[in-house]
Motif scaffolding. Structure first.
Motif, PDB file in Angstrom:
ATOM      1  N   LYS A   1       0.839  -1.198   0.000  1.00 23.22           N
ATOM      2  CA  LYS A   1       0.000   0.000   0.000  1.00 23.22           C
ATOM      3  C   LYS A   1       0.878   1.255   0.000  1.00 23.22           C
ATOM      4  O   LYS A   1       1.818   1.375   0.781  1.00 23.22           O
ATOM      5  N   PHE A   2       0.518   2.177  -0.893  1.00 28.03           N
ATOM      6  CA  PHE A   2       1.199   3.467  -0.996  1.00 28.03           C
ATOM      7  C   PHE A   2       0.175   4.561  -0.725  1.00 28.03           C
ATOM      8  O   PHE A   2      -0.841   4.647  -1.427  1.00 28.03           O
ATOM      9  N   ARG A   3       0.459   5.369   0.271  1.00 25.33           N
ATOM     10  CA  ARG A   3      -0.497   6.393   0.703  1.00 25.33           C
ATOM     11  C   ARG A   3      -0.052   7.757   0.187  1.00 25.33           C
ATOM     12  O   ARG A   3       1.073   8.192   0.435  1.00 25.33           O
ATOM     13  N   GLY A   4      -0.956   8.425  -0.557  1.00 25.14           N
ATOM     14  CA  GLY A   4      -0.661   9.717  -1.167  1.00 25.14           C
ATOM     15  C   GLY A   4      -0.673  10.852  -0.177  1.00 25.14           C
ATOM     16  O   GLY A   4      -0.814  10.632   1.031  1.00 25.14           O
ATOM     17  N   PRO A   5      -0.511  12.091  -0.652  1.00 27.32           N
ATOM     18  CA  PRO A   5      -0.443  12.484  -2.076  1.00 27.32           C
ATOM     19  C   PRO A   5       0.851  12.014  -2.730  1.00 27.32           C
ATOM     20  O   PRO A   5       1.843  11.785  -2.066  1.00 27.32           O
ATOM     21  N   PHE A   6       0.789  11.902  -4.068  1.00 24.07           N
ATOM     22  CA  PHE A   6       1.884  11.290  -4.801  1.00 24.07           C
ATOM     23  C   PHE A   6       2.744  12.324  -5.530  1.00 24.07           C
ATOM     24  O   PHE A   6       3.373  12.013  -6.539  1.00 24.07           O
ATOM     25  N   SER A   7       2.760  13.552  -5.008  1.00 26.45           N
ATOM     26  CA  SER A   7       3.606  14.595  -5.588  1.00 26.45           C
ATOM     27  C   SER A   7       5.052  14.459  -5.136  1.00 26.45           C
ATOM     28  O   SER A   7       5.927  15.151  -5.632  1.00 26.45           O
ATOM     29  N   ASP A   8       5.298  13.573  -4.170  1.00 30.50           N
ATOM     30  CA  ASP A   8       6.652  13.316  -3.688  1.00 30.50           C
ATOM     31  C   ASP A   8       6.851  11.799  -3.581  1.00 30.50           C
ATOM     32  O   ASP A   8       5.915  11.029  -3.785  1.00 30.50           O
ATOM     33  N   VAL A   9       8.076  11.394  -3.265  1.00 34.34           N
ATOM     34  CA  VAL A   9       8.362   9.960  -3.142  1.00 34.34           C
ATOM     35  C   VAL A   9       7.573   9.370  -1.967  1.00 34.34           C
ATOM     36  O   VAL A   9       7.540   9.942  -0.883  1.00 34.34           O
ATOM     37  N   VAL A  10       6.915   8.245  -2.220  1.00 33.55           N
ATOM     38  CA  VAL A  10       6.145   7.546  -1.187  1.00 33.55           C
ATOM     39  C   VAL A  10       6.833   6.215  -0.919  1.00 33.55           C
ATOM     40  O   VAL A  10       7.091   5.435  -1.847  1.00 33.55           O
ATOM     41  N   ASN A  11       7.104   5.970   0.348  1.00 32.89           N
ATOM     42  CA  ASN A  11       7.880   4.774   0.713  1.00 32.89           C
ATOM     43  C   ASN A  11       7.010   3.797   1.505  1.00 32.89           C
ATOM     44  O   ASN A  11       6.175   4.197   2.321  1.00 32.89           O
ATOM     45  N   THR A  12       7.197   2.521   1.225  1.00 31.75           N
ATOM     46  CA  THR A  12       6.576   1.463   2.015  1.00 31.75           C
ATOM     47  C   THR A  12       7.623   0.373   2.238  1.00 31.75           C
ATOM     48  O   THR A  12       8.605   0.284   1.494  1.00 31.75           O
ATOM     49  N   THR A  13       7.405  -0.452   3.263  1.00 37.54           N
ATOM     50  CA  THR A  13       8.407  -1.440   3.659  1.00 37.54           C
ATOM     51  C   THR A  13       7.849  -2.852   3.507  1.00 37.54           C
ATOM     52  O   THR A  13       6.713  -3.127   3.907  1.00 37.54           O
ATOM     53  N   LEU A  14       8.659  -3.707   2.921  1.00 38.34           N
ATOM     54  CA  LEU A  14       8.334  -5.123   2.776  1.00 38.34           C
ATOM     55  C   LEU A  14       9.325  -5.913   3.632  1.00 38.34           C
ATOM     56  O   LEU A  14      10.531  -5.857   3.401  1.00 38.34           O
ATOM     57  N   LYS A  15       8.807  -6.646   4.612  1.00 34.55           N
ATOM     58  CA  LYS A  15       9.668  -7.417   5.506  1.00 34.55           C
ATOM     59  C   LYS A  15       9.716  -8.861   5.032  1.00 34.55           C
ATOM     60  O   LYS A  15       8.682  -9.510   4.833  1.00 34.55           O
ATOM     61  N   LEU A  16      10.946  -9.375   4.881  1.00 32.73           N
ATOM     62  CA  LEU A  16      11.159 -10.764   4.466  1.00 32.73           C
ATOM     63  C   LEU A  16      11.845 -11.507   5.608  1.00 32.73           C
ATOM     64  O   LEU A  16      12.929 -11.118   6.047  1.00 32.73           O
ATOM     65  N   SER A  17      11.201 -12.575   6.077  1.00 26.72           N
ATOM     66  CA  SER A  17      11.757 -13.361   7.196  1.00 26.72           C
ATOM     67  C   SER A  17      12.077 -14.769   6.718  1.00 26.72           C
ATOM     68  O   SER A  17      11.323 -15.375   5.939  1.00 26.72           O
ATOM     69  N   ASN A  18      13.192 -15.285   7.224  1.00 27.76           N
ATOM     70  CA  ASN A  18      13.631 -16.637   6.878  1.00 27.76           C
ATOM     71  C   ASN A  18      13.543 -17.524   8.120  1.00 27.76           C
ATOM     72  O   ASN A  18      14.418 -17.500   8.979  1.00 27.76           O
ATOM     73  N   PRO A  19      12.468 -18.316   8.234  1.00 24.21           N
ATOM     74  CA  PRO A  19      12.304 -19.163   9.423  1.00 24.21           C
ATOM     75  C   PRO A  19      13.061 -20.498   9.333  1.00 24.21           C
ATOM     76  O   PRO A  19      13.038 -21.285  10.289  1.00 24.21           O
ATOM     77  N   THR A  20      13.743 -20.756   8.207  1.00 24.85           N
ATOM     78  CA  THR A  20      14.401 -22.048   8.019  1.00 24.85           C
ATOM     79  C   THR A  20      15.792 -22.054   8.660  1.00 24.85           C
ATOM     80  O   THR A  20      16.260 -21.029   9.171  1.00 24.85           O
ATOM     81  N   ASP A  21      16.435 -23.232   8.612  1.00 25.66           N
ATOM     82  CA  ASP A  21      17.790 -23.358   9.154  1.00 25.66           C
ATOM     83  C   ASP A  21      18.845 -23.260   8.054  1.00 25.66           C
ATOM     84  O   ASP A  21      20.002 -23.649   8.251  1.00 25.66           O
ATOM     85  N   ARG A  22      18.433 -22.755   6.870  1.00 25.81           N
ATOM     86  CA  ARG A  22      19.377 -22.566   5.765  1.00 25.81           C
ATOM     87  C   ARG A  22      19.289 -21.117   5.254  1.00 25.81           C
ATOM     88  O   ARG A  22      18.240 -20.457   5.392  1.00 25.81           O
ATOM     89  N   ASN A  23      20.380 -20.655   4.667  1.00 29.55           N
ATOM     90  CA  ASN A  23      20.358 -19.335   4.045  1.00 29.55           C
ATOM     91  C   ASN A  23      19.509 -19.366   2.781  1.00 29.55           C
ATOM     92  O   ASN A  23      19.472 -20.374   2.068  1.00 29.55           O
ATOM     93  N   VAL A  24      18.838 -18.228   2.513  1.00 22.07           N
ATOM     94  CA  VAL A  24      17.932 -18.155   1.373  1.00 22.07           C
ATOM     95  C   VAL A  24      18.314 -16.951   0.515  1.00 22.07           C
ATOM     96  O   VAL A  24      18.465 -15.831   1.022  1.00 22.07           O
ATOM     97  N   CYS A  25      18.474 -17.194  -0.789  1.00 21.98           N
ATOM     98  CA  CYS A  25      18.697 -16.104  -1.744  1.00 21.98           C
ATOM     99  C   CYS A  25      17.338 -15.536  -2.161  1.00 21.98           C
ATOM    100  O   CYS A  25      16.360 -16.281  -2.301  1.00 21.98           O
ATOM    101  N   PHE A  26      17.299 -14.212  -2.381  1.00 24.15           N
ATOM    102  CA  PHE A  26      16.022 -13.606  -2.783  1.00 24.15           C
ATOM    103  C   PHE A  26      16.260 -12.529  -3.835  1.00 24.15           C
ATOM    104  O   PHE A  26      17.347 -11.940  -3.935  1.00 24.15           O
ATOM    105  N   LYS A  27      15.221 -12.279  -4.607  1.00 23.37           N
ATOM    106  CA  LYS A  27      15.174 -11.181  -5.571  1.00 23.37           C
ATOM    107  C   LYS A  27      13.787 -10.556  -5.510  1.00 23.37           C
ATOM    108  O   LYS A  27      12.784 -11.262  -5.356  1.00 23.37           O
ATOM    109  N   VAL A  28      13.734  -9.216  -5.643  1.00 23.34           N
ATOM    110  CA  VAL A  28      12.456  -8.500  -5.684  1.00 23.34           C
ATOM    111  C   VAL A  28      12.317  -7.883  -7.066  1.00 23.34           C
ATOM    112  O   VAL A  28      13.140  -7.064  -7.479  1.00 23.34           O
TER     113      VAL A  28
END
Length: 244
Positions: free
Chosen positions: A17-44
């Motif tokens: 979700k991006f909350r306006g007004p959109f005349s400037d940069v709007v930032n939102t955060t996506l949290k990625l959690s790794n519950p496993t016992d191995r390292n995980v590679c990711f791409k967005v």
């Protein structure tokens, strides 16, 4: 072979979700959690890469840890009638035990080793009642400032009313004395400027006279020098003829 289920936990899970007004940069955060016992590679990834700035957009999440991905929507002209078709995809895979080249791992990955999750983008504008509430707050602040200024003015008036006639008379006399002193200083300053101007004019006249006198002297000397040169030349010519 079917793809594996996503091992990463996404927060939020389905919508960015991006909350306006959109005349400037709007930032939102996506949290990625790794519950496993191995390292995980990711791409967005996104379907509109020119409209978003994602940091970090790839990397490795260690076992049992999480990472916050900042998604920045660039300014644009928002049309509420236009539905957003932008989407994001979080792609992941289990990291090999001894990984040195992450790009090489992605290139060599098999389709069944890849996991992905998709999120859609939602644009929101502040509701009308929130705007009204904001305007009311601003009006309250302005009203409180006006009340403060009026109360200070009234307090000054009440202080002046407590003075007796004798004190008011002394204050008036002091004001007159200060005004007369200021007038005297202005007149003295004016007289000093006039004297300085007269002195400068006299010095300029004297310097001009001295320069003209020097020029006359120099002209006289130059004329005498020329006459002597001509005389010596004529005498030399005559003596030369006599010798011949």
């Amino acid at each position: 072979m079917a793809r594996q289920d996503q091992v990463l936990l996404l927060e939020p899970q389905h919508e960015l979700k991006f909350r306006g007004p959109f005349s400037d940069v709007v930032n939102t955060t996506l949290k990625l959690s790794n519950p496993t016992d191995r390292n995980v590679c990711f791409k967005v990834k996104t379907t509109a890469p020119r409209r978003y700035c994602v940091r970090p957009n790839s990397g490795v999440i260690d076992a049992g840890t999480s990472i916050n991905v900042s998604v920045m929507l660039q300014p644009f002209d928002y049309d509420p009638n236009e539905k957003s078709k932008h989407k994001f995809m979080v792609q992941s895979m289990l990291a090999p035990p001894e990984m040195t080249d992450m790009e090489g791992v992605w290139k060599e990955a098999k389709p069944e080793e890849l996991m992905d999750s998709k999120l859609r983008c939602v644009f929101e504008l502040p509701a009308e009642n929130e705007k009204t509430h904001h305007d009311l707050d601003a009006n309250k602040i302005m009203s409180s400032n006006l009340l403060k200024s009026e109360s200070s003015t009234l307090s000054m008036k009440s202080m002046s009313s407590t003075l007796d006639d004798g004190e008011v008379k002394k204050i008036m006399e002091e004001c007159k004395r200060l005004q007369m002193e200021a007038q005297r200083l202005r007149e003295e300053n004016k007289q000093i400027r006039e004297d300085d101007g007269l002195r400068m004019r006299k010095s300029s006249m004297m310097s001009s006279q001295h320069s003209s006198h020097s020029m006359v002297k120099e002209e006289g000397l130059s004329l005498r020098t020329v006459a002597l040169i001509v005389l010596f030349f004529v005498v030399g010519v005559i003596i030369g003829k006599l010798v011949l």
